[in-house]
Scaffold this motif. Sequence first.
Motif, PDB file in Angstrom:
ATOM      1  N   LEU A 185       0.833  -1.212   0.000  1.00 13.20           N
ATOM      2  CA  LEU A 185       0.000   0.000   0.000  1.00 13.20           C
ATOM      3  C   LEU A 185       0.866   1.259   0.000  1.00 13.20           C
ATOM      4  CD1 LEU A 185      -2.785  -0.928   2.603  1.00 13.20           C
ATOM      5  CD2 LEU A 185      -3.108  -0.559   0.148  1.00 13.20           C
ATOM      6  N   VAL A 186       1.934   1.228   0.791  1.00  7.49           N
ATOM      7  CA  VAL A 186       2.824   2.386   0.860  1.00  7.49           C
ATOM      8  C   VAL A 186       3.540   2.576  -0.477  1.00  7.49           C
ATOM      9  CG1 VAL A 186       4.736   3.465   2.097  1.00  7.49           C
ATOM     10  CG2 VAL A 186       3.134   1.986   3.322  1.00  7.49           C
ATOM     11  N   LEU A 187       4.038   1.496  -1.034  1.00 10.70           N
ATOM     12  CA  LEU A 187       4.736   1.600  -2.314  1.00 10.70           C
ATOM     13  C   LEU A 187       3.805   2.134  -3.400  1.00 10.70           C
ATOM     14  CD1 LEU A 187       7.248   1.085  -4.042  1.00 10.70           C
ATOM     15  CD2 LEU A 187       6.402  -1.242  -4.437  1.00 10.70           C
ATOM     16  N   ARG A 188       2.596   1.622  -3.451  1.00  9.92           N
ATOM     17  CA  ARG A 188       1.640   2.086  -4.463  1.00  9.92           C
ATOM     18  C   ARG A 188       1.344   3.580  -4.320  1.00  9.92           C
ATOM     19  NH1 ARG A 188      -1.029  -1.178  -7.797  1.00  9.92           N
ATOM     20  NH2 ARG A 188      -0.933  -3.451  -7.503  1.00  9.92           N
ATOM     21  N   HIS A 189       1.313   4.061  -3.087  1.00 10.28           N
ATOM     22  CA  HIS A 189       1.077   5.487  -2.866  1.00 10.28           C
ATOM     23  C   HIS A 189       2.188   6.320  -3.507  1.00 10.28           C
ATOM     24  CE1 HIS A 189      -0.298   9.119  -0.736  1.00 10.28           C
ATOM     25  NE2 HIS A 189       0.995   9.386  -0.637  1.00 10.28           N
ATOM     26  N   TYR A 190       3.425   5.916  -3.284  1.00 12.63           N
ATOM     27  CA  TYR A 190       4.548   6.656  -3.859  1.00 12.63           C
ATOM     28  C   TYR A 190       4.543   6.554  -5.387  1.00 12.63           C
ATOM     29  CZ  TYR A 190       6.779   7.627   0.627  1.00 12.63           C
ATOM     30  OH  TYR A 190       7.064   8.115   1.879  1.00 12.63           O
ATOM     31  N   LEU A 191       4.235   5.384  -5.897  1.00  9.61           N
ATOM     32  CA  LEU A 191       4.190   5.229  -7.350  1.00  9.61           C
ATOM     33  C   LEU A 191       3.117   6.131  -7.960  1.00  9.61           C
ATOM     34  CD1 LEU A 191       4.533   1.342  -7.717  1.00  9.61           C
ATOM     35  CD2 LEU A 191       6.325   3.077  -7.925  1.00  9.61           C
ATOM     36  N   ALA A 192       1.990   6.250  -7.282  1.00  4.37           N
ATOM     37  CA  ALA A 192       0.903   7.099  -7.795  1.00  4.37           C
ATOM     38  C   ALA A 192       1.303   8.575  -7.790  1.00  4.37           C
ATOM     39  CB  ALA A 192      -0.357   6.890  -6.955  1.00  4.37           C
ATOM     40  N   GLU A 193       2.191   8.961  -6.861  1.00  2.82           N
ATOM     41  CA  GLU A 193       2.643  10.353  -6.819  1.00  2.82           C
ATOM     42  C   GLU A 193       3.533  10.696  -8.011  1.00  2.82           C
ATOM     43  OE1 GLU A 193       2.979  12.053  -2.386  1.00  2.82           O
ATOM     44  OE2 GLU A 193       4.507  10.588  -2.926  1.00  2.82           O
ATOM     45  N   GLY A 194       4.212   9.705  -8.552  1.00  6.63           N
ATOM     46  CA  GLY A 194       5.046   9.937  -9.724  1.00  6.63           C
ATOM     47  C   GLY A 194       6.198  10.891  -9.464  1.00  6.63           C
ATOM     48  N   GLU A 195       6.285  11.955 -10.265  1.00  9.91           N
ATOM     49  CA  GLU A 195       7.414  12.878 -10.202  1.00  9.91           C
ATOM     50  C   GLU A 195       7.486  13.606  -8.865  1.00  9.91           C
ATOM     51  OE1 GLU A 195      10.892  14.355 -11.121  1.00  9.91           O
ATOM     52  OE2 GLU A 195       9.810  12.867 -12.323  1.00  9.91           O
ATOM     53  N   ARG A 196       6.347  13.809  -8.230  1.00  5.27           N
ATOM     54  CA  ARG A 196       6.360  14.469  -6.922  1.00  5.27           C
ATOM     55  C   ARG A 196       7.154  13.642  -5.911  1.00  5.27           C
ATOM     56  NH1 ARG A 196       0.777  16.626  -4.847  1.00  5.27           N
ATOM     57  NH2 ARG A 196       1.245  18.105  -6.534  1.00  5.27           N
ATOM     58  N   ALA A 197       7.026  12.331  -5.963  1.00  6.85           N
ATOM     59  CA  ALA A 197       7.782  11.463  -5.059  1.00  6.85           C
ATOM     60  C   ALA A 197       9.276  11.579  -5.335  1.00  6.85           C
ATOM     61  CB  ALA A 197       7.323  10.014  -5.214  1.00  6.85           C
TER      62      ALA A 197
ATOM     63  N   LEU B 106       6.717  -2.973  -8.823  1.00  4.59           N
ATOM     64  CA  LEU B 106       5.803  -3.893  -8.143  1.00  4.59           C
ATOM     65  C   LEU B 106       6.283  -5.335  -8.264  1.00  4.59           C
ATOM     66  CD1 LEU B 106       2.337  -2.341  -9.034  1.00  4.59           C
ATOM     67  CD2 LEU B 106       3.482  -2.343  -6.812  1.00  4.59           C
ATOM     68  N   ARG B 107       6.811  -5.682  -9.423  1.00  6.40           N
ATOM     69  CA  ARG B 107       7.363  -7.033  -9.591  1.00  6.40           C
ATOM     70  C   ARG B 107       8.579  -7.202  -8.687  1.00  6.40           C
ATOM     71  NH1 ARG B 107      11.498  -9.072 -11.986  1.00  6.40           N
ATOM     72  NH2 ARG B 107      11.995  -7.109 -13.028  1.00  6.40           N
ATOM     73  N   GLU B 108       9.451  -6.195  -8.641  1.00  5.09           N
ATOM     74  CA  GLU B 108      10.621  -6.262  -7.765  1.00  5.09           C
ATOM     75  C   GLU B 108      10.202  -6.342  -6.297  1.00  5.09           C
ATOM     76  OE1 GLU B 108      13.796  -3.552  -8.261  1.00  5.09           O
ATOM     77  OE2 GLU B 108      13.838  -3.696 -10.449  1.00  5.09           O
ATOM     78  N   PHE B 109       9.144  -5.612  -5.951  1.00  3.34           N
ATOM     79  CA  PHE B 109       8.661  -5.640  -4.580  1.00  3.34           C
ATOM     80  C   PHE B 109       8.182  -7.038  -4.204  1.00  3.34           C
ATOM     81  CE2 PHE B 109       4.999  -5.560  -1.729  1.00  3.34           C
ATOM     82  CZ  PHE B 109       5.530  -4.910  -0.621  1.00  3.34           C
ATOM     83  N   ASP B 110       7.409  -7.668  -5.085  1.00  9.77           N
ATOM     84  CA  ASP B 110       6.905  -9.017  -4.789  1.00  9.77           C
ATOM     85  C   ASP B 110       8.059  -9.992  -4.588  1.00  9.77           C
ATOM     86  OD1 ASP B 110       4.285  -8.197  -4.912  1.00  9.77           O
ATOM     87  OD2 ASP B 110       3.989  -8.779  -6.992  1.00  9.77           O
ATOM     88  N   ALA B 111       9.087  -9.868  -5.430  1.00  4.56           N
ATOM     89  CA  ALA B 111      10.248 -10.755  -5.300  1.00  4.56           C
ATOM     90  C   ALA B 111      10.995 -10.482  -3.992  1.00  4.56           C
ATOM     91  CB  ALA B 111      11.175 -10.570  -6.500  1.00  4.56           C
ATOM     92  N   ALA B 112      11.151  -9.198  -3.655  1.00  2.00           N
ATOM     93  CA  ALA B 112      11.867  -8.829  -2.426  1.00  2.00           C
ATOM     94  C   ALA B 112      11.123  -9.309  -1.183  1.00  2.00           C
ATOM     95  CB  ALA B 112      12.070  -7.313  -2.369  1.00  2.00           C
ATOM     96  N   MET B 113       9.802  -9.171  -1.199  1.00  2.29           N
ATOM     97  CA  MET B 113       9.019  -9.587  -0.035  1.00  2.29           C
ATOM     98  C   MET B 113       8.979 -11.109   0.095  1.00  2.29           C
ATOM     99  SD  MET B 113       8.251  -6.976   1.644  1.00  2.29           S
ATOM    100  CE  MET B 113       7.180  -7.818   2.794  1.00  2.29           C
ATOM    101  N   ALA B 114       8.930 -11.799  -1.033  1.00  6.32           N
ATOM    102  CA  ALA B 114       8.961 -13.258  -0.982  1.00  6.32           C
ATOM    103  C   ALA B 114      10.267 -13.730  -0.362  1.00  6.32           C
ATOM    104  CB  ALA B 114       8.787 -13.839  -2.383  1.00  6.32           C
ATOM    105  N   GLU B 115      11.366 -13.089  -0.731  1.00  2.00           N
ATOM    106  CA  GLU B 115      12.671 -13.460  -0.164  1.00  2.00           C
ATOM    107  C   GLU B 115      12.729 -13.129   1.330  1.00  2.00           C
ATOM    108  OE1 GLU B 115      17.449 -12.605  -0.899  1.00  2.00           O
ATOM    109  OE2 GLU B 115      15.953 -11.944  -2.373  1.00  2.00           O
ATOM    110  N   THR B 116      12.187 -11.968   1.695  1.00  2.00           N
ATOM    111  CA  THR B 116      12.202 -11.548   3.098  1.00  2.00           C
ATOM    112  C   THR B 116      11.379 -12.485   3.975  1.00  2.00           C
ATOM    113  OG1 THR B 116      12.481  -9.227   2.463  1.00  2.00           O
ATOM    114  CG2 THR B 116      11.635  -9.665   4.674  1.00  2.00           C
ATOM    115  N   VAL B 117      10.154 -12.755   3.551  1.00  2.00           N
ATOM    116  CA  VAL B 117       9.291 -13.650   4.323  1.00  2.00           C
ATOM    117  C   VAL B 117       9.894 -15.052   4.379  1.00  2.00           C
ATOM    118  CG1 VAL B 117       7.031 -14.790   4.366  1.00  2.00           C
ATOM    119  CG2 VAL B 117       7.191 -12.333   3.885  1.00  2.00           C
ATOM    120  N   GLY B 118      10.512 -15.465   3.271  1.00  2.00           N
ATOM    121  CA  GLY B 118      11.133 -16.781   3.225  1.00  2.00           C
ATOM    122  C   GLY B 118      12.247 -16.950   4.233  1.00  2.00           C
TER     123      GLY B 118
END
Length: 216
Positions: free
Chosen positions: A83-95, A168-180
Amino acid sequence: MTAKERLVEAAFSLFAERGYDQTTVDDITERAGVGRTTFFRTFRAKEDVIFPDHEVLLQAIEARLGGATEQTALLAVTEGARLVLRHYLAEGERARTRYRLTRSVPALRDREIAGVQQYQRLFRGFLHDWMGGGEDTALRAELMAGAVVTAHNHVLRRWLSGRADDPLREFDAAMAETVGLFTAAGEDEASIVVFRTKKDLNALLPELNRVLGRNP
């Protein structure tokens, strides 16, 4: 456009033109076409204009965590961070503008760190409760919450610096590794010993326990 949106847009434009330290609240209100009273009803200080509404994001994460079951707890943590990542992505250049500002203005960097700590405390509390809430799980919950936030921030920084085409793809991979890392560490291991002897089993058990590292 609301007064808040006009203030934020004016502030980011002025920060880009003049720099953060050279921009005053009066400059922002003049550009936005509102008075100082409106500004301070909306924001406590100039730096508040820079950052997203963390309270809204924290409430969204709490709602997601609150709907989790014991079986879906780790999924809820992953989705909360997303949710946090999506918020920043939606901000685009402002982020990206905020990223450049926080790297160059120490006070803003400190504020950003404080915001990150809020997310980490929220995840830590949830994970600690999920793990049982005992003293023996406090460190594990702390480590896992820190790892979740670190994985999120790693992907976010890559995107902010233009190095991630599919965050988002990188995030899913990173979280899978972290949880693992944590789920693998929590799995029970069993030792199987096969032997042939004529000795009495009760006499052998103390020695077997010693070899296996168990208390007699």
